[in-house]
Enzyme design. Structure first.
Site, PDB file in Angstrom:
ATOM      1  N   ASP A   1      -9.520  14.495   7.822  1.00 27.33           N
ATOM      2  CA  ASP A   1      -8.643  13.465   7.148  1.00 27.33           C
ATOM      3  C   ASP A   1      -8.607  13.756   5.621  1.00 27.33           C
ATOM      4  OD1 ASP A   1      -7.286  11.020   6.509  1.00 27.33           O
ATOM      5  OD2 ASP A   1      -9.336  10.052   6.010  1.00 27.33           O
TER       6      ASP A   1
ATOM      7  N   TYR B   1      -3.619  14.777  -2.573  1.00 34.57           N
ATOM      8  CA  TYR B   1      -3.994  14.280  -1.574  1.00 34.57           C
ATOM      9  C   TYR B   1      -5.066  14.985  -0.824  1.00 34.57           C
ATOM     10  CZ  TYR B   1      -3.313  10.569   1.949  1.00 34.57           C
ATOM     11  OH  TYR B   1      -3.576   9.243   2.663  1.00 34.57           O
TER      12      TYR B   1
ATOM     13  N   HIS C   1      -9.336   8.280   3.688  1.00 34.12           N
ATOM     14  CA  HIS C   1      -9.266   6.990   4.117  1.00 34.12           C
ATOM     15  C   HIS C   1     -10.582   6.256   4.151  1.00 34.12           C
ATOM     16  CE1 HIS C   1      -5.093   8.455   5.503  1.00 34.12           C
ATOM     17  NE2 HIS C   1      -4.920   7.086   4.986  1.00 34.12           N
TER      18      HIS C   1
ATOM     19  N   HIS D   1       1.876   4.223  -3.082  1.00 34.94           N
ATOM     20  CA  HIS D   1       1.708   5.833  -2.999  1.00 34.94           C
ATOM     21  C   HIS D   1       2.929   6.597  -3.652  1.00 34.94           C
ATOM     22  CE1 HIS D   1      -1.605   6.483  -0.465  1.00 34.94           C
ATOM     23  NE2 HIS D   1      -1.061   6.120   0.798  1.00 34.94           N
TER      24      HIS D   1
ATOM     25  N   HIS E   1       0.733  -1.363  -0.115  1.00 35.78           N
ATOM     26  CA  HIS E   1       0.134   0.127   0.090  1.00 35.78           C
ATOM     27  C   HIS E   1       0.877   1.310   0.095  1.00 35.78           C
ATOM     28  CE1 HIS E   1      -3.416   2.560   1.320  1.00 35.78           C
ATOM     29  NE2 HIS E   1      -2.431   3.257   1.840  1.00 35.78           N
ATOM     30  N   GLU E   2       2.009   1.230   0.724  1.00 35.68           N
ATOM     31  CA  GLU E   2       2.913   2.682   1.212  1.00 35.68           C
ATOM     32  C   GLU E   2       3.446   2.754  -0.149  1.00 35.68           C
ATOM     33  OE1 GLU E   2       2.024   4.695   3.154  1.00 35.68           O
ATOM     34  OE2 GLU E   2       0.805   3.547   4.562  1.00 35.68           O
TER      35      GLU E   2
ATOM     36  N   GLU F   1      -5.545   6.926  -2.258  1.00 31.42           N
ATOM     37  CA  GLU F   1      -5.631   5.801  -1.236  1.00 31.42           C
ATOM     38  C   GLU F   1      -6.206   4.426  -1.759  1.00 31.42           C
ATOM     39  OE1 GLU F   1      -5.062   5.313   2.005  1.00 31.42           O
ATOM     40  OE2 GLU F   1      -3.704   6.740   2.163  1.00 31.42           O
TER      41      GLU F   1
END
Length: 816
Positions: free
Chosen positions: A459, A390, A464, A379, A375-376, A399
């Site tokens: 957020d 974002y 998210h 990005h 996932h990271e 995301e």
């Protein structure tokens, strides 16, 4: 003020004589989709008539976007893809000043421009002379961030950055860049968007940690936009990993021990220990004396580092083997991971340069699980492709794509894990962080603006939360689903498989999406991606369209939202090879199925390709393997689910079985039983170097491919489930000179001391040589009387070449 690019260096697509925009030319347009502000998001051109040529791309952009003399486009890059397209990407400038998040692309095939797409900002009469300078604007930016300390204030971090970048001038200190950006202070960014002259700063705070682009109005001094760079996840040795069992992973030998560094993938995969500190410059290597990393399950959670290192390698392999992408930036960038960040730190993030993992506390265990890692780093892929801003819908897409890559990498490398849950390995309090199959279960929407849709500015605009819509779209597209969404719309979506869905998602992100894209744009561009890859009107295009309808974005394709849901299709087990470095299926031919291919990452979903088979008919199938160098002995098993009960376990459903060490085309003949059930069903081809491989599960070396066959004239009733009546043995392979069956048997395999070698021909083995995976011959082995003494070998995988004096055979074995 001198800008980074002077007007003279730009590709001037507007005229110089007048500020009046060109009138748009619609005579060559086949179809056009507009953004909310009326600018073109996607323009497709007619194939006939006076088509634009790629050499006249500038003319196409000027005429279709109505550019004026103040508008300029600078070509950023050109890339070609496997579908035969050439893509030219342009960055927008206004009076020589970069317009943030505004890029436009030209898509051409065989020299003809087929479409253009992207985000173009209408900027008119903007004062481009700043009222405040960069220094004053930076003061405003730092006041907005409000951190206690910043990275450039830490001398050790500055020294470390210079060494890391091999640049004595490198610094974290922000430098102001004058840009044009939308003023996004409105709670709804889709309704905001007045183009504003702004100073842009990359501000990296050390405590509390954050990193973001901060935009300061160059006239008023107000902060008009923040784009986070650190995207928080809302939360070969033998590795005893924390979350993924025992795995093999590449390390390096250094100064008498081993460390978590891999030089075989791109510019390297490196994993470091921060010892619960926050200074990257103080990080040290994890080391092990014998490269058997089995003792790290300790109170410091050191085994989490093994997950981070192995996970980063798995992510690299997925992008390289499945999508042909060399690391996250496409250019082999090193992947660096830093474990044990801070004390009780409940997060993991990509900061634009590296991965950082906390050890968790009350909510999480150490955050180094495979899907979190994927996932990271997803990005990072986004930053190098669509670069989705974002915040709000573009941030939700950012995301969502990272969750898609988390699921895809997990399916690729660890299919026994729960593919459709994100963070299930690390969450102490809930089943997972997010569920792609049931977003509502974790407080996310499964329908656009439906239940749990986030509407506030928290957020970063609910990135998210609202990512659940893209997550569920991908899940539905992969596995299929029928139901009714939160808008009361009944839908039915046919599955295309996770591999095809991932290829469409990647093309959408890599080719078409731009920084400010929203859900409507994602729908438009994913449909176009499906057309590019599989053809207009294909089953994949229809499924993509209907999956968007299922999550509340746009209309259904013909029949996708009106016909009654069909009977639930059979759900088949997964079958996948873990490694195609040495061999893969390169030909599968049966009737109208005729596919030659290279490596497909261990599995290819070809169920959109089909052929008709009449019950009682005799058929001949052709197969062959591709080899990177040496041709190894491979086992082939082919299955057809004749009774359509979702498995290949019934008598007669393994239609072909045999082995060969040839790269030539092999053939086998079989007869379709008259008792087969009429209708569409699954054909599965499995090629493995292990004779014990079955129709389900993962295996080491080789590849599985699935297709569809349509049975006609079968006698099995079209309801219920029954076994086929035939009990015929599977057909044997023809076309190879070696004896049928496994040419060489090695046992025990893995071996610790002695490896026994037996030839199927019963002839004695007269010689045997061993090489490592680099191709270097290994000297410290002794062969006699059909036995190989391997006690002196280091643990790992080796290649064995054995001869009976006339023929030579090749096999792998594992020393443990």
């Amino acid at each position: 003020m001198k800008n980074k690019y002077s007007v003279a260096t730009l590709l001037l697509l507007g005229g110089l004589a007048s500020t009046t925009a060109y009138a748009q030319d619609y005579s060559r347009v086949k179809s056009q989709e507009l953004r909310e502000d009326g600018t073109p998001a996607l323009v497709q051109f007619k194939a006939e008539g006076n088509a634009y040529q790629l050499s006249n791309a500038r003319t196409a952009l000027r005429e279709q976007l109505g550019l004026g003399s103040d508008d300029q486009l600078l070509q950023l890059k050109t890339q070609a893809d496997d579908a035969g397209f050439v893509h030219e990407k342009y960055q927008q400038y206004y009076k020589g000043i970069k317009v943030e998040h505004a890029t436009y692309s030209v898509h051409a095939r065989q020299g003809r421009v087929e479409s253009i797409s992207g985000q173009f900002e209408k900027v008119r009469s903007l004062n481009t002379t700043p009222s405040i300078d960069a220094s004053a604007a930076l003061t405003r930016a730092l006041s907005f961030v409000g951190a206690k300390t910043y990275m450039w204030q830490d001398a050790a971090e500055e020294v470390y950055l210079k060494a890391q970048e091999n640049d004595p001038s490198a610094t974290y200190a922000p430098k102001g860049e004058l840009v044009v950006v939308r003023d996004m202070r409105s709670a709804n960014p889709l309704k905001a968007g007045k183009p504003t002259l702004a100073w842009k700063f990359n501000v990296y705070a050390q405590s509390p940690v954050s990193r973001a682009f901060i935009y300061v109005d160059a006239h008023s001094g107000d902060v008009v936009f923040q784009d986070a760079i650190i995207k928080h996840a809302a939360a070969t040795g033998s590795f005893a990993t924390r979350y993924s069992g025992t795995q093999s992973s590449t390390t390096d030998s250094y100064n008498g021990s081993y460390r978590l560094r891999d030089v075989t993938r791109g510019s390297g995969v490196q994993t470091f220990d921060m010892n619960q500190g926050t200074n990257y410059s103080a990080a040290v290597d994890f080391t092990d004396a014998n490269n058997s990393w089995t003792e790290l399950n300790n109170t410091a959670f050191d085994n989490a580092a093994l997950d981070a290192h192995w996970g980063a390698q798995a992510v690299y392999d997925y992008w390289k083997n499945v999508h042909g992408r060399n690391s996250y930036n496409g250019n082999g960038a090193a992947i660096k991971s830093y474990v044990h960040y801070d004390r009780s730190y409940e997060n993991a993030y990509w900061d634009g340069t590296r991965m950082t993992y906390g050890d968790g506390a009350t909510r999480f265990s150490p955050l180094t699980s495979l899907d979190v890692c994927a996932h990271e780093i997803g990005h990072a892929v986004c930053s190098s492709t669509a670069n989705l801003t974002y915040s709000y819908e573009s941030g939700a897409l950012n995301e969502g794509f990272s969750d898609i890559w988390g699921a895809a990498v997990e399916y690729y490398k660890a299919p026994s894990k729960q593919t459709w849950l994100i963070g299930e390995d690390i969450d102490k309090q809930r089943p997972s962080l997010r569920s792609m199959s049931n977003p509502n279960a974790e407080g996310q929407p499964d329908t656009y603006q439906g239940t749990y849709w986030a509407t506030g500015s928290g957020d970063n605009g609910g990135v998210h939360t609202n990512s659940g819509v893209l997550n569920h779209w991908f899940y539905i597209l992969s596995v299929g689903k029928s139901g009714t969404n939160d808008k009361g719309n009944a839908y039915s979506v046919a599955a295309i498989g996770i591999d095809a869905a991932a290829k469409i998602a990647y093309r959408t992100e890599n080719v078409y999406l731009t920084a400010s894209s929203n859900y409507a744009a994602a729908r438009t561009y994913s449909i176009q991606s499906a057309k590019d890859l599989y053809g207009a009107g294909s089953a994949q295009e229809i499924a993509v369209t209907n999956a968007w309808y299922a999550v509340g974005v746009g209309a259904a394709a013909s029949g996708g939202g009106t016909t009654p849901p069909p009977p639930a299709p059979a759900t088949y087990c997964t079958s996948k090879g873990s490694n195609v470095s040495y061999e893969w299926l390169d030909l599968v031919q049966l009737g109208s199925i005729n596919r030659t291919s290279g490596k497909d990452g261990g599995y290819y979903n070809g169920t959109a390709t089909s052929t008709n088979l009449a019950a009682g008919s005799a058929q001949t199938m052709y197969l062959s393997a591709g080899f990177a160098s040496t041709a190894y002995s491979e086992t082939y098993d082919v299955y057809i689910d004749y009774n359509q009960d979702g498995d290949f376990d019934d008598a007669g459903e393994r239609i072909i079985s045999g082995s060969s060490s040839s790269s030539a085309t092999l053939s086998a003949s079989f007869t379709v039983p008259t008792s087969a059930r009429s209708g569409s069903t699954r054909l599965r081809v499995v090629m493995s170097d292990n004779a014990a491989t079955t129709s389900c599960g993962s295996y080491s070396y080789g590849e599985t491919e699935d297709y569809t066959v349509n049975i006609t004239g079968g006698t099995l009733a079209n309801q219920g489930v029954a076994a086929t009546s035939t009990g015929a043995a599977p057909a044997a392979l023809n076309g190879d000179n070696s004896a049928f069956g496994q040419a060489v048997t090695l046992y025990p395999n893995p071996a610790s001391d002695v490896l026994n070698i037996a030839l199927a021909s019963k002839a004695p083995a007269v010689s045997a040589t061993v090489t490592d995976l680099r191709g270097a011959r290994v000297a410290n082995v002794r062969f006699e009387n059909g036995q190989l003494n391997v006690a002196g070998l280091a643990n790992g995988v080796y290649l064995l070449t054995v001869s009976d004096g006339q023929k030579t055979f090749h096999e792998r074995f594992v020393k443990q």
